[in-house]
Design a protein around this motif. Structure first.
Motif, PDB file in Angstrom:
ATOM      1  N   ALA A  13       0.634  -2.938  -8.610  1.00  0.00           N
ATOM      2  CA  ALA A  13      -0.377  -1.328  -8.916  1.00  0.00           C
ATOM      3  C   ALA A  13       0.064  -1.067  -7.387  1.00  0.00           C
ATOM      4  CB  ALA A  13      -1.759  -2.306  -9.558  1.00  0.00           C
ATOM      5  N   LYS A  14      -0.247  -1.770  -6.571  1.00  0.00           N
ATOM      6  CA  LYS A  14      -0.754  -0.855  -5.378  1.00  0.00           C
ATOM      7  C   LYS A  14       1.305  -0.477  -4.783  1.00  0.00           C
ATOM      8  CE  LYS A  14      -1.614  -2.370  -0.170  1.00  0.00           C
ATOM      9  NZ  LYS A  14      -0.727  -1.254   0.776  1.00  0.00           N
ATOM     10  N   GLN A  15       2.017  -1.331  -5.540  1.00  0.00           N
ATOM     11  CA  GLN A  15       3.125  -0.556  -4.757  1.00  0.00           C
ATOM     12  C   GLN A  15       3.268   1.263  -5.687  1.00  0.00           C
ATOM     13  OE1 GLN A  15       6.453  -2.850  -5.631  1.00  0.00           O
ATOM     14  NE2 GLN A  15       6.668  -3.321  -3.815  1.00  0.00           N
ATOM     15  N   ILE A  16       2.792   1.068  -7.200  1.00  0.00           N
ATOM     16  CA  ILE A  16       3.122   2.112  -7.612  1.00  0.00           C
ATOM     17  C   ILE A  16       1.771   3.394  -6.411  1.00  0.00           C
ATOM     18  CG2 ILE A  16       2.296   3.474  -9.883  1.00  0.00           C
ATOM     19  CD1 ILE A  16       3.011   0.651 -11.483  1.00  0.00           C
ATOM     20  N   ARG A  17       0.920   3.169  -6.464  1.00  0.00           N
ATOM     21  CA  ARG A  17      -0.152   3.836  -6.197  1.00  0.00           C
ATOM     22  C   ARG A  17       0.246   4.116  -4.469  1.00  0.00           C
ATOM     23  NH1 ARG A  17      -4.021   1.130  -6.274  1.00  0.00           N
ATOM     24  NH2 ARG A  17      -3.615  -0.144  -4.363  1.00  0.00           N
ATOM     25  N   ASP A  18       0.870   3.252  -3.644  1.00  0.00           N
ATOM     26  CA  ASP A  18       1.845   3.790  -2.280  1.00  0.00           C
ATOM     27  C   ASP A  18       2.636   4.627  -2.566  1.00  0.00           C
ATOM     28  OD1 ASP A  18      -0.091   2.621  -0.930  1.00  0.00           O
ATOM     29  OD2 ASP A  18       1.355   1.314  -1.039  1.00  0.00           O
ATOM     30  N   THR A  19       4.017   4.442  -3.798  1.00  0.00           N
ATOM     31  CA  THR A  19       4.573   5.820  -3.876  1.00  0.00           C
ATOM     32  C   THR A  19       4.613   6.668  -4.569  1.00  0.00           C
ATOM     33  OG1 THR A  19       6.155   3.271  -4.518  1.00  0.00           O
ATOM     34  CG2 THR A  19       7.248   5.197  -5.002  1.00  0.00           C
ATOM     35  N   TRP A  20       3.637   7.074  -5.501  1.00  0.00           N
ATOM     36  CA  TRP A  20       2.833   7.960  -5.996  1.00  0.00           C
ATOM     37  C   TRP A  20       3.019   8.634  -4.665  1.00  0.00           C
ATOM     38  CZ3 TRP A  20       3.733  11.474  -9.247  1.00  0.00           C
ATOM     39  CH2 TRP A  20       3.193  12.716  -9.587  1.00  0.00           C
ATOM     40  N   ARG A  21       1.948   8.072  -3.991  1.00  0.00           N
ATOM     41  CA  ARG A  21       1.011   9.142  -2.655  1.00  0.00           C
ATOM     42  C   ARG A  21       3.001   9.186  -1.911  1.00  0.00           C
ATOM     43  NH1 ARG A  21      -2.392   5.384  -0.332  1.00  0.00           N
ATOM     44  NH2 ARG A  21      -3.632   5.542  -2.330  1.00  0.00           N
ATOM     45  N   THR A  22       2.975   8.693  -1.654  1.00  0.00           N
ATOM     46  CA  THR A  22       4.815   9.451  -1.195  1.00  0.00           C
ATOM     47  C   THR A  22       5.026  10.832  -1.443  1.00  0.00           C
ATOM     48  OG1 THR A  22       5.326   6.796   0.316  1.00  0.00           O
ATOM     49  CG2 THR A  22       6.369   8.323  -0.039  1.00  0.00           C
ATOM     50  N   ILE A  23       5.329  10.801  -3.155  1.00  0.00           N
ATOM     51  CA  ILE A  23       6.052  11.389  -4.096  1.00  0.00           C
ATOM     52  C   ILE A  23       4.694  12.763  -3.797  1.00  0.00           C
ATOM     53  CG2 ILE A  23       6.750  12.747  -5.746  1.00  0.00           C
ATOM     54  CD1 ILE A  23       7.985   9.583  -6.500  1.00  0.00           C
ATOM     55  N   ALA A  29       4.446  18.544   1.293  1.00  0.00           N
ATOM     56  CA  ALA A  29       4.745  19.113   2.539  1.00  0.00           C
ATOM     57  C   ALA A  29       6.039  20.236   2.226  1.00  0.00           C
ATOM     58  CB  ALA A  29       6.243  18.121   3.256  1.00  0.00           C
ATOM     59  N   GLU A  30       6.902  20.019   0.868  1.00  0.00           N
ATOM     60  CA  GLU A  30       8.013  20.920   1.405  1.00  0.00           C
ATOM     61  C   GLU A  30       6.998  22.397   0.005  1.00  0.00           C
ATOM     62  OE1 GLU A  30      11.923  20.988  -1.994  1.00  0.00           O
ATOM     63  OE2 GLU A  30      11.349  19.396  -0.992  1.00  0.00           O
ATOM     64  N   HIS A  31       5.807  21.813   0.005  1.00  0.00           N
ATOM     65  CA  HIS A  31       6.142  23.252  -1.175  1.00  0.00           C
ATOM     66  C   HIS A  31       4.440  24.021  -0.474  1.00  0.00           C
ATOM     67  CE1 HIS A  31       8.949  23.416  -4.047  1.00  0.00           C
ATOM     68  NE2 HIS A  31       8.854  22.235  -3.848  1.00  0.00           N
ATOM     69  N   SER A  32       3.829  23.279   0.076  1.00  0.00           N
ATOM     70  CA  SER A  32       2.553  23.418   0.441  1.00  0.00           C
ATOM     71  C   SER A  32       0.957  23.120  -0.735  1.00  0.00           C
ATOM     72  CB  SER A  32       2.103  24.907   1.108  1.00  0.00           C
ATOM     73  OG  SER A  32       0.753  24.885   1.735  1.00  0.00           O
ATOM     74  N   PHE A  33       0.442  23.728  -1.005  1.00  0.00           N
ATOM     75  CA  PHE A  33      -0.742  23.388  -2.022  1.00  0.00           C
ATOM     76  C   PHE A  33      -0.278  24.845  -2.781  1.00  0.00           C
ATOM     77  CE2 PHE A  33      -2.953  21.246   2.095  1.00  0.00           C
ATOM     78  CZ  PHE A  33      -2.537  20.402   0.592  1.00  0.00           C
ATOM     79  N   LEU A  34       0.691  25.763  -3.388  1.00  0.00           N
ATOM     80  CA  LEU A  34       0.836  27.078  -3.781  1.00  0.00           C
ATOM     81  C   LEU A  34       2.391  25.966  -4.512  1.00  0.00           C
ATOM     82  CD1 LEU A  34       0.650  29.963  -1.532  1.00  0.00           C
ATOM     83  CD2 LEU A  34      -0.923  29.039  -3.375  1.00  0.00           C
ATOM     84  N   LEU A  35       1.941  24.990  -5.700  1.00  0.00           N
ATOM     85  CA  LEU A  35       2.805  24.456  -6.361  1.00  0.00           C
ATOM     86  C   LEU A  35       3.351  25.122  -7.337  1.00  0.00           C
ATOM     87  CD1 LEU A  35       1.561  21.214  -6.622  1.00  0.00           C
ATOM     88  CD2 LEU A  35       3.092  21.337  -5.032  1.00  0.00           C
ATOM     89  N   PRO A  36       4.615  25.549  -7.720  1.00  0.00           N
ATOM     90  CA  PRO A  36       5.488  26.733  -8.227  1.00  0.00           C
ATOM     91  C   PRO A  36       5.177  25.565  -9.641  1.00  0.00           C
ATOM     92  CG  PRO A  36       6.926  25.417  -6.913  1.00  0.00           C
ATOM     93  CD  PRO A  36       6.003  24.974  -6.432  1.00  0.00           C
ATOM     94  N   SER A  37       4.919  26.561 -11.029  1.00  0.00           N
ATOM     95  CA  SER A  37       5.194  25.651 -12.298  1.00  0.00           C
ATOM     96  C   SER A  37       6.915  25.452 -12.729  1.00  0.00           C
ATOM     97  CB  SER A  37       4.269  26.437 -13.448  1.00  0.00           C
ATOM     98  OG  SER A  37       5.130  27.246 -13.641  1.00  0.00           O
ATOM     99  N   GLY A  38       6.251  24.231 -13.494  1.00  0.00           N
ATOM    100  CA  GLY A  38       7.901  23.961 -14.052  1.00  0.00           C
ATOM    101  C   GLY A  38       8.610  22.228 -13.347  1.00  0.00           C
ATOM    102  N   GLU A  39       9.482  22.269 -13.224  1.00  0.00           N
ATOM    103  CA  GLU A  39      10.276  21.206 -12.753  1.00  0.00           C
ATOM    104  C   GLU A  39      10.584  21.615 -11.114  1.00  0.00           C
ATOM    105  OE1 GLU A  39      13.577  19.595 -14.013  1.00  0.00           O
ATOM    106  OE2 GLU A  39      12.655  18.948 -16.082  1.00  0.00           O
ATOM    107  N   VAL A  44      12.649  11.772  -1.271  1.00  0.00           N
ATOM    108  CA  VAL A  44      11.603  10.691  -0.992  1.00  0.00           C
ATOM    109  C   VAL A  44      12.768   9.805   0.226  1.00  0.00           C
ATOM    110  CG1 VAL A  44       9.473  11.799  -1.910  1.00  0.00           C
ATOM    111  CG2 VAL A  44      11.113   9.918  -2.718  1.00  0.00           C
ATOM    112  N   THR A  45      12.421   9.460   0.731  1.00  0.00           N
ATOM    113  CA  THR A  45      12.364   8.061   1.392  1.00  0.00           C
ATOM    114  C   THR A  45      11.772   7.020   1.636  1.00  0.00           C
ATOM    115  OG1 THR A  45      14.216   9.274   3.182  1.00  0.00           O
ATOM    116  CG2 THR A  45      13.546   6.798   3.586  1.00  0.00           C
TER     117      THR A  45
END
Length: 89
Positions: A13-23, A29-39, A44-45
């Motif tokens: 569960a910790k690995q999943i939580r940390d991986t999701w946080r990294t994503i 970092a790439e889109h700021s807080f204005l997320l586009p809709s869709g895919e 990620v590294t």
């Protein structure tokens, strides 16, 4: 033996939580807080040991897909291209 299984589930569960946080951090970092809709595609590294967590995130529906970028490897770190639905974040 039960204690070991519970610890294993907690570690998973910790690995999943940390991986999701990294994503999420990579998306912000790439889109700021204005997320586009869709895919949304993001790179990620992560350590190669997190591939299982990526699979569980895909099966749970948090991410659409993930792909290992074979050109990049540095020690135990690997680069992954992750696709997330921007409407579900």
């Amino acid at each position: 033996m039960k204690k070991k299984i519970i610890k294993s589930n907690a570690d998973q569960a910790k690995q999943i939580r940390d991986t999701w946080r990294t994503i999420e951090d990579a998306i912000i970092a790439e889109h700021s807080f204005l997320l586009p809709s869709g895919e949304i595609d993001v790179t990620v590294t992560l350590p190669w040991t997190r591939e299982g967590a990526l699979g569980l995130l895909k099966r749970s529906g948090k991410i659409i897909s993930w792909e290992h970028q074979k050109e990049f490897y540095e020690g135990n770190m690997r680069q992954y291209r992750v696709t997330v639905d921007g409407d579900k974040i």
